[in-house]
Scaffold this motif. Structure first.
Motif, PDB file in Angstrom:
ATOM      1  N   VAL A 244       4.674   3.084 -11.606  1.00  0.00           N
ATOM      2  CA  VAL A 244       5.583   3.018 -12.747  1.00  0.00           C
ATOM      3  C   VAL A 244       6.211   4.386 -12.987  1.00  0.00           C
ATOM      4  CG1 VAL A 244       5.774   2.577 -15.212  1.00  0.00           C
ATOM      5  CG2 VAL A 244       4.336   1.097 -13.795  1.00  0.00           C
ATOM      6  N   GLU A 245       5.376   5.416 -12.947  1.00  0.00           N
ATOM      7  CA  GLU A 245       5.891   6.778 -13.106  1.00  0.00           C
ATOM      8  C   GLU A 245       6.767   7.163 -11.917  1.00  0.00           C
ATOM      9  OE1 GLU A 245       3.902  11.177 -13.234  1.00  0.00           O
ATOM     10  OE2 GLU A 245       3.058   9.669 -14.589  1.00  0.00           O
ATOM     11  N   LEU A 246       6.363   6.738 -10.719  1.00  0.00           N
ATOM     12  CA  LEU A 246       7.153   7.041  -9.523  1.00  0.00           C
ATOM     13  C   LEU A 246       8.545   6.423  -9.617  1.00  0.00           C
ATOM     14  CD1 LEU A 246       7.340   8.183  -6.627  1.00  0.00           C
ATOM     15  CD2 LEU A 246       6.351   6.028  -5.817  1.00  0.00           C
ATOM     16  N   ALA A 247       8.630   5.205 -10.154  1.00  0.00           N
ATOM     17  CA  ALA A 247       9.907   4.504 -10.212  1.00  0.00           C
ATOM     18  C   ALA A 247      10.913   5.181 -11.128  1.00  0.00           C
ATOM     19  CB  ALA A 247       9.685   3.060 -10.664  1.00  0.00           C
ATOM     20  N   ARG A 248      10.448   6.027 -12.028  1.00  0.00           N
ATOM     21  CA  ARG A 248      11.374   6.690 -12.945  1.00  0.00           C
ATOM     22  C   ARG A 248      12.319   7.634 -12.212  1.00  0.00           C
ATOM     23  NH1 ARG A 248       6.541   7.343 -16.576  1.00  0.00           N
ATOM     24  NH2 ARG A 248       6.636   5.568 -18.017  1.00  0.00           N
ATOM     25  N   ASP A 249      11.836   8.295 -11.141  1.00  0.00           N
ATOM     26  CA  ASP A 249      12.717   9.208 -10.416  1.00  0.00           C
ATOM     27  C   ASP A 249      12.848   8.874  -8.932  1.00  0.00           C
ATOM     28  OD1 ASP A 249      10.218   9.960  -9.597  1.00  0.00           O
ATOM     29  OD2 ASP A 249      10.405  12.064 -10.137  1.00  0.00           O
ATOM     30  N   GLN A 250      12.144   7.822  -8.469  1.00  0.00           N
ATOM     31  CA  GLN A 250      12.278   7.364  -7.082  1.00  0.00           C
ATOM     32  C   GLN A 250      12.508   5.845  -7.077  1.00  0.00           C
ATOM     33  OE1 GLN A 250      11.694   8.989  -3.947  1.00  0.00           O
ATOM     34  NE2 GLN A 250      11.024  11.010  -4.578  1.00  0.00           N
TER      35      GLN A 250
ATOM     36  N   HIS B 244       0.824  -1.213   0.000  1.00  0.00           N
ATOM     37  CA  HIS B 244       0.000   0.000   0.000  1.00  0.00           C
ATOM     38  C   HIS B 244       0.858   1.262   0.000  1.00  0.00           C
ATOM     39  CE1 HIS B 244      -3.229   2.798   0.866  1.00  0.00           C
ATOM     40  NE2 HIS B 244      -2.487   3.279   1.839  1.00  0.00           N
ATOM     41  N   ILE B 245       1.859   1.307   0.876  1.00  0.00           N
ATOM     42  CA  ILE B 245       2.668   2.518   1.010  1.00  0.00           C
ATOM     43  C   ILE B 245       3.368   2.864  -0.292  1.00  0.00           C
ATOM     44  CG2 ILE B 245       4.718   3.491   2.121  1.00  0.00           C
ATOM     45  CD1 ILE B 245       3.919   1.804   4.630  1.00  0.00           C
ATOM     46  N   HIS B 246       4.070   1.909  -0.867  1.00  0.00           N
ATOM     47  CA  HIS B 246       4.960   2.215  -1.984  1.00  0.00           C
ATOM     48  C   HIS B 246       4.274   2.182  -3.344  1.00  0.00           C
ATOM     49  CE1 HIS B 246       7.711   1.000   1.274  1.00  0.00           C
ATOM     50  NE2 HIS B 246       8.566   1.817   0.704  1.00  0.00           N
ATOM     51  N   LEU B 247       3.357   1.237  -3.541  1.00  0.00           N
ATOM     52  CA  LEU B 247       2.784   1.063  -4.874  1.00  0.00           C
ATOM     53  C   LEU B 247       1.453   1.791  -5.063  1.00  0.00           C
ATOM     54  CD1 LEU B 247       4.905  -1.257  -4.643  1.00  0.00           C
ATOM     55  CD2 LEU B 247       3.449  -2.581  -6.170  1.00  0.00           C
ATOM     56  N   LEU B 248       0.698   1.974  -3.981  1.00  0.00           N
ATOM     57  CA  LEU B 248      -0.640   2.540  -4.119  1.00  0.00           C
ATOM     58  C   LEU B 248      -0.758   3.967  -3.598  1.00  0.00           C
ATOM     59  CD1 LEU B 248      -2.744  -0.582  -3.015  1.00  0.00           C
ATOM     60  CD2 LEU B 248      -1.894   0.014  -5.295  1.00  0.00           C
ATOM     61  N   HIS B 249      -0.130   4.259  -2.462  1.00  0.00           N
ATOM     62  CA  HIS B 249      -0.409   5.528  -1.781  1.00  0.00           C
ATOM     63  C   HIS B 249       0.641   6.603  -2.039  1.00  0.00           C
ATOM     64  CE1 HIS B 249      -2.384   7.239   2.147  1.00  0.00           C
ATOM     65  NE2 HIS B 249      -2.767   7.869   1.058  1.00  0.00           N
TER      66      HIS B 249
ATOM     67  N   PHE C  59       1.194  11.516  -2.998  1.00  0.00           N
ATOM     68  CA  PHE C  59       1.900  12.602  -2.321  1.00  0.00           C
ATOM     69  C   PHE C  59       3.042  13.170  -3.154  1.00  0.00           C
ATOM     70  CE2 PHE C  59       0.033   9.961   0.984  1.00  0.00           C
ATOM     71  CZ  PHE C  59      -0.602  10.910   1.778  1.00  0.00           C
ATOM     72  N   LEU C  60       3.457  12.419  -4.168  1.00  0.00           N
ATOM     73  CA  LEU C  60       4.618  12.831  -4.953  1.00  0.00           C
ATOM     74  C   LEU C  60       4.249  13.261  -6.368  1.00  0.00           C
ATOM     75  CD1 LEU C  60       7.010  10.038  -3.673  1.00  0.00           C
ATOM     76  CD2 LEU C  60       6.982  12.442  -2.988  1.00  0.00           C
ATOM     77  N   GLY C  61       2.948  13.428  -6.619  1.00  0.00           N
ATOM     78  CA  GLY C  61       2.505  13.948  -7.905  1.00  0.00           C
ATOM     79  C   GLY C  61       2.717  13.022  -9.061  1.00  0.00           C
ATOM     80  N   ARG C  62       2.622  11.710  -8.808  1.00  0.00           N
ATOM     81  CA  ARG C  62       2.822  10.727  -9.866  1.00  0.00           C
ATOM     82  C   ARG C  62       1.522   9.967 -10.107  1.00  0.00           C
ATOM     83  NH1 ARG C  62       6.322  13.723  -9.481  1.00  0.00           N
ATOM     84  NH2 ARG C  62       8.605  13.373  -9.489  1.00  0.00           N
TER      85      ARG C  62
END
Length: 443
Positions: free
Chosen positions: A128-134, A112-117, A121-124
């Motif tokens: 998949v989009e989050l993983a590009r810069d995080q 939940h924390i990393h993949l869903l929520h 908070f990070l505007g992604r």
């Protein structure tokens, strides 16, 4: 906006939640007048499926209710059957059950924390989009989840819908040397979990306040996971016996949902991480308590509570630390039981059980005939209990934005805010949708 100042926001399919649901929200002249979380998954009739089955079967059947938190259903089912049969499971068998449950908390919260929520908070748009810069954060979350899965695999026989759990204990229990590799993974997971707490604590959280009664199990001396007494924070803790659960928690049907909703002593209420932290925070492991203080959640030893639902992601991260520490403690002290399970002979009785699923308190009640056949079953999952609280949180979040930005607040921003408010509670829609009252009228 039409000339009467009315507009309707519709989310026909919520993203990044387990299951299928939609949201209908109506705004009239700058005020939110209607909020409906529409759970439209077909009812799944698990209570009916259980009726007529033998008393040893509920753990395997109920685990199929959810692929993310099957252990919660197995443990609550086992407790209810054992309660009916006047059998107590304790010692190393109880410790192994708690270890298995810790594995589920670890994998479910990490998911939940990393993949869903976190993308909220990070505007992604998604992970998949989050993983590009995080990328490092996402990989950290996957490592934590894999550690939880490894515990389920070792003790449960497989990570999804475990098959090694049975009424009275397990089909097979591990030798100490089989658990040692888990300890090595858990020590790495502890470092990852503490880093996750620091990561999520730095997110930007909207102002919000939980106005609901908080409801969770209470197990003095330890953070409630697999046992405890139902307790309401009102505002001081008030508890009642589990046997009286259905006298306090009353369910009802609403037209827009295939899940029942619930009230607690006639009031809206919330179960889950915020409730657990408020009621059991003083019994967090010292490492988890320090992480909570450092994350700005206050001092749990002094009874601090978190009343901002958007900060539930921080509480979940602290609970991952707690579950890791609990798992390490159990492995370190483990001594194999004399036998993998205690005998649970059937008898005519009614039994109840409750545990803390990652999303909140889960209640089971079974009525048994003398030969152990189930004559009635009742399952009350956390998301069904939380439905009205989620609707109120959505209403409050949107109303606050309208009060701040005026009636012309952007629809797209309001829609995104609605999704965020719902995901605060990590709803498991499929778990909730197996209820339905059916009346057959014959002439």
């Amino acid at each position: 906006m039409n000339p009467r100042g009315t507009r309707v926001l519709r989310l026909d399919a919520l993203a990044r939640v387990e299951g299928e649901a939609a949201l209908h929200l109506r705004v009239q002249d700058g005020s939110v007048t209607e909020t409906r979380l529409r759970i439209y998954e077909p009812p799944r009739f698990f209570e009916a499926l259980l009726t007529g089955r033998g008393h040893t079967e509920p753990p395997d059947i109920t685990s199929r209710i959810c692929g993310i938190c099957p252990v919660a259903y197995q443990m609550s089912a086992c407790q209810a059957i054992e309660n009916a049969c006047a059998v107590t499971v304790d010692g190393s068998l109880a410790d192994l059950r708690r270890l298995l449950y810790c594995g589920e908390w670890i994998e479910s919260h990490a998911l939940h924390i990393h993949l869903l929520h976190a993308p909220d908070f990070l505007g992604r748009a998604d992970v998949v989009e989050l993983a590009r810069d995080q990328r490092a954060a996402v990989e950290r979350g996957l490592r934590i989840k894999q550690t939880g899965n490894a515990i389920l695999d070792q003790l449960g026989g497989r990570p999804v819908h475990p098959v090694n759990v049975r009424v009275g204990g397990f089909h097979r229990t591990p030798a100490p040397d089989e658990l040692r590799p888990l300890a090595a993974r858990l020590r790495q997971a502890r470092d990852d979990a503490l880093e996750t707490v620091r990561w999520v604590a730095a997110f930007d959280f909207p102002d919000a306040r939980c106005e609901h009664a908080l409801f969770a199990l209470r197990d003095p001396g330890r953070y409630a996971i697999d046992s405890g007494t139902p307790t309401v924070m009102d505002p001081a803790p008030r508890e009642f016996p589990l046997s009286e659960f259905e006298e306090h928690v009353r369910e009802g049907q609403v037209p827009h949902s295939t899940a029942l909703t619930a009230t607690l002593d006639g009031r809206r209420f919330l179960t889950g991480p915020l409730a657990r932290y408020a009621i059991s925070g003083r019994w967090l492991h010292p490492v988890a308590a320090d992480a909570a203080r450092d994350a700005g959640l206050g001092d749990p030893a002094a009874g601090a509570l978190c009343d901002n639902p958007f900060r539930s992601i921080v509480v979940r991260a602290v609970e991952v630390v707690q579950a890791v520490e609990e798992a390490l403690r159990i492995i370190d002290c483990y001594e194999p039981p004399a036998r993998p399970a205690v005998e649970v002979p059937p008898r005519e009785a009614v039994g109840v059980g409750a545990t803390e699923a990652p999303r909140g308190l889960l209640y089971h009640r079974y009525a048994l005939a003398q030969d152990g056949t189930l004559t009635a079953a009742r399952i009350v999952p956390p998301t069904a209990q939380n439905q009205t609280a989620i609707e109120e949180d959505v209403r409050g979040a949107v109303q606050s934005r309208l009060d701040r930005d005026g009636p012309d607040a952007d629809d797209a921003e309001l829609t995104h805010l609605c999704e965020r408010a719902i995901r605060n509670h990590d709803p498991c829609i499929s778990c909730a949708a197996h209820f339905l009252d059916v009346t057959v009228e014959r002439t």
